[in-house]
Design an enzyme around this catalytic site. Sequence first.
Site, PDB file in Angstrom:
ATOM      1  CB  SER A  43      -0.917   0.004   1.219  1.00 11.63           C
ATOM      2  OG  SER A  43      -0.195   0.093   2.414  1.00 11.63           O
ATOM      3  CG  HIS A 158      -0.833  -5.449   4.263  1.00 11.10           C
ATOM      4  ND1 HIS A 158      -0.411  -4.653   5.302  1.00 11.10           N
ATOM      5  CD2 HIS A 158      -0.268  -4.919   3.143  1.00 11.10           C
ATOM      6  CE1 HIS A 158       0.364  -3.692   4.836  1.00 11.10           C
ATOM      7  NE2 HIS A 158       0.462  -3.820   3.537  1.00 11.10           N
ATOM      8  CD  GLN A 166      -2.062  -1.418   5.048  1.00  9.89           C
ATOM      9  OE1 GLN A 166      -2.259  -1.180   3.860  1.00  9.89           O
ATOM     10  NE2 GLN A 166      -1.062  -0.871   5.714  1.00  9.89           N
ATOM     11  CD  GLU A 167      -0.207  -1.823   9.012  1.00  9.19           C
ATOM     12  OE1 GLU A 167       0.334  -1.364  10.047  1.00  9.19           O
ATOM     13  OE2 GLU A 167       0.311  -1.762   7.887  1.00  9.19           O
ATOM     14  CD  GLU A 208       2.412  -5.220   7.696  1.00 10.46           C
ATOM     15  OE1 GLU A 208       1.997  -4.874   8.814  1.00 10.46           O
ATOM     16  OE2 GLU A 208       2.844  -4.414   6.850  1.00 10.46           O
ATOM     17  CG  ASP A 246      -1.679   2.029   8.613  1.00 12.57           C
ATOM     18  OD1 ASP A 246      -2.397   2.920   8.107  1.00 12.57           O
ATOM     19  OD2 ASP A 246      -0.646   1.585   8.052  1.00 12.57           O
ATOM     20  CD  GLU A 288       0.791   3.926   9.801  1.00 11.48           C
ATOM     21  OE1 GLU A 288       1.035   3.306  10.859  1.00 11.48           O
ATOM     22  OE2 GLU A 288       1.203   3.545   8.700  1.00 11.48           O
ATOM     23  CG  ASP A 315       2.752   4.992   5.863  1.00 12.98           C
ATOM     24  OD1 ASP A 315       3.813   5.304   5.292  1.00 12.98           O
ATOM     25  OD2 ASP A 315       2.247   3.858   5.764  1.00 12.98           O
ATOM     26  CE  LYS A 340       5.644   2.083   5.853  1.00 13.89           C
ATOM     27  NZ  LYS A 340       4.412   2.211   5.016  1.00 13.89           N
ATOM     28  CG  HIS A 368       7.215  -3.893   9.117  1.00 15.12           C
ATOM     29  ND1 HIS A 368       6.626  -5.131   9.097  1.00 15.12           N
ATOM     30  CD2 HIS A 368       6.195  -3.010   9.361  1.00 15.12           C
ATOM     31  CE1 HIS A 368       5.323  -5.002   9.324  1.00 15.12           C
ATOM     32  NE2 HIS A 368       5.041  -3.740   9.494  1.00 15.12           N
ATOM     33  NE  ARG A 369       6.717   0.071   2.970  1.00 20.06           N
ATOM     34  CZ  ARG A 369       6.541   1.021   2.054  1.00 20.06           C
ATOM     35  NH1 ARG A 369       7.530   1.857   1.794  1.00 20.06           N
ATOM     36  NH2 ARG A 369       5.393   1.170   1.411  1.00 20.06           N
ATOM     37  CB  SER A 370       3.302  -5.340   3.557  1.00 16.09           C
ATOM     38  OG  SER A 370       3.424  -4.678   2.314  1.00 16.09           O
ATOM     39  CE  LYS A 391       3.444   0.473  10.189  1.00 18.52           C
ATOM     40  NZ  LYS A 391       2.081   0.722   9.672  1.00 18.52           N
TER      41      LYS A 391
HETATM   42  P1  PGA Z   1       3.136  -1.293   3.044  1.00 20.67           P
HETATM   43  O1  PGA Z   1       2.196  -1.076   4.300  1.00 20.67           O
HETATM   44  O2  PGA Z   1       4.474  -1.737   3.502  1.00 20.67           O
HETATM   45  O3  PGA Z   1       2.392  -2.363   2.251  1.00 20.67           O
HETATM   46  O4  PGA Z   1       3.170   0.012   2.311  1.00 20.67           O
HETATM   47  C1  PGA Z   1       2.656  -0.641   5.536  1.00 20.67           C
HETATM   48  C2  PGA Z   1       1.921   0.560   6.011  1.00 20.67           C
HETATM   49  O5  PGA Z   1       0.994   1.065   5.341  1.00 20.67           O
HETATM   50  O6  PGA Z   1       2.242   1.087   7.076  1.00 20.67           O
HETATM   51 ZN    ZN Z   2       0.729   2.781   6.899  1.00 23.93          ZN
END
Ligand code: PGA
Ligand code: ZN
Length: 424
Positions: A43, A158, A166-167, A208, A246, A288, A315, A340, A368-370, A391
């Site tokens: 994402s 994800h 998403q999270e 994740e 998130d 987020e 983000d 990131k 991190h990244r996914s 995270k």
């Molecule tokens: P991504 O997602 O690594 O797939 O971009 C992580 C996030 O949105 O924080």
């Molecule tokens: Zn994010």
Amino acid sequence: MTLRIADLHAVEILDSRARPTLAVTLTAEDGTRVRAGVPAGASTGTREAVELRDGDAERYGGQGVLGAVGHVNGEIARALTGRDVGSPADVDRALLELDGTDTKSRLGANAVVGVSLAVWRAAAVLAGRELWQYIADVAGTRPWLPVPHFNVVNGGAHAANDLDFQEFMLAPLGAPSLPEAVRAGAEVYARLKSRLAAEGFATGLGDEGGFAPAVSRPEDVLDLLVESIADAGRVPGREGVAIALDPAASEFRAPDGRYRVAGESLTGDQLIARYEEIVDRYPVWSIEDGLAEDDWDGWVRLTARLGHRAQIMGDDIFVTNPAIIAAAIGRKIANSALIKVNQIGTVTETLDAMRLCRDAGYTQMVSHRSGETDDSFIADLAVGTGCGQLKSGAPARGERIAKYNRLLEIAETHPELPFGLADV
Ligand code: PGA
Ligand code: ZN
């Protein structure tokens, strides 16, 4: 003592989603050798540094990175061989000049970030410092063990479920130490698994390492989390285990500008009101990407409405880019930034973004990244910069655990380090 880069060598490896990425090995002239793995998002923000993919449909569906590998082994190695390993910021600058674009699109942000991570790791080794110590030395920051944020329910880009957010992260804000925070995350994760199974949900995992149950309303997930925290004998809330979200709202914003959440079509203000209700009802301490990356007016309202009660983190909207963060600070957008390294491309620019946030009183979370590798650089980055939050997905799966286990190792060997959210 000056030590020079003797060789840079990249290979194509797989990330945690079975997509190609790079591993970069740097050899110094004394034979010291370090390696770095490159992460990749799903994402992604539209203004992120641009990774180079081969686009050859015959290989990995076009996702191969042989072009980026070739740039490391050719042009970049030629330009950087002979440079001083002890000056990684100079090496980063040379990389930027060599690439020559604003987005790292010529050499590929994936090539650039792999080299930058390797150079910083080598510099620390040659200075006889742990990576986090070296980062703190250079950045002038106070080392600090961050609160891990465990993403235990996955949705959005994800997971294959119908969950738009998403999270859903566990944030053991009340834990007295890093090991106790890790323990809290793992114990609640185990309880959540039992509860999901007992309620008839599948316990398969998303990208994740979090569960991906067939739930669509965010409130239903929050109920499950609060119950699981209590099942594990812990207090839901800042004194015990809080929750961070998130939503990654850019991913569920429709072309008409409205947000699609669990079958409903919400205006930005309706979504903000939904977040207010969520913060009222649940121990959610951080949100987020609550709105889409291009909805800056909405972000101003979101921050005004909730910024005094919750961490409002950018983000996709910030993409770790100092210029964008500076503009957002000027408009009172958010009060926190996700960090990131591969969104911006070099460690030096990442440290610039983090300094900007510190100076503005914005909190930060290293991420991190996914798509990940077993590289744990970000654990050291979080500790060295003293940002107070990290995270790295669920407390499950090797590429996620590598970061948490690195934190445990640092905590064990350096019991003098403080733990918790950083003061801003
Ligand atoms: P991504 O997602 O690594 O797939 O971009 C992580 C996030 O949105 O924080
Ligand atoms: Zn994010």
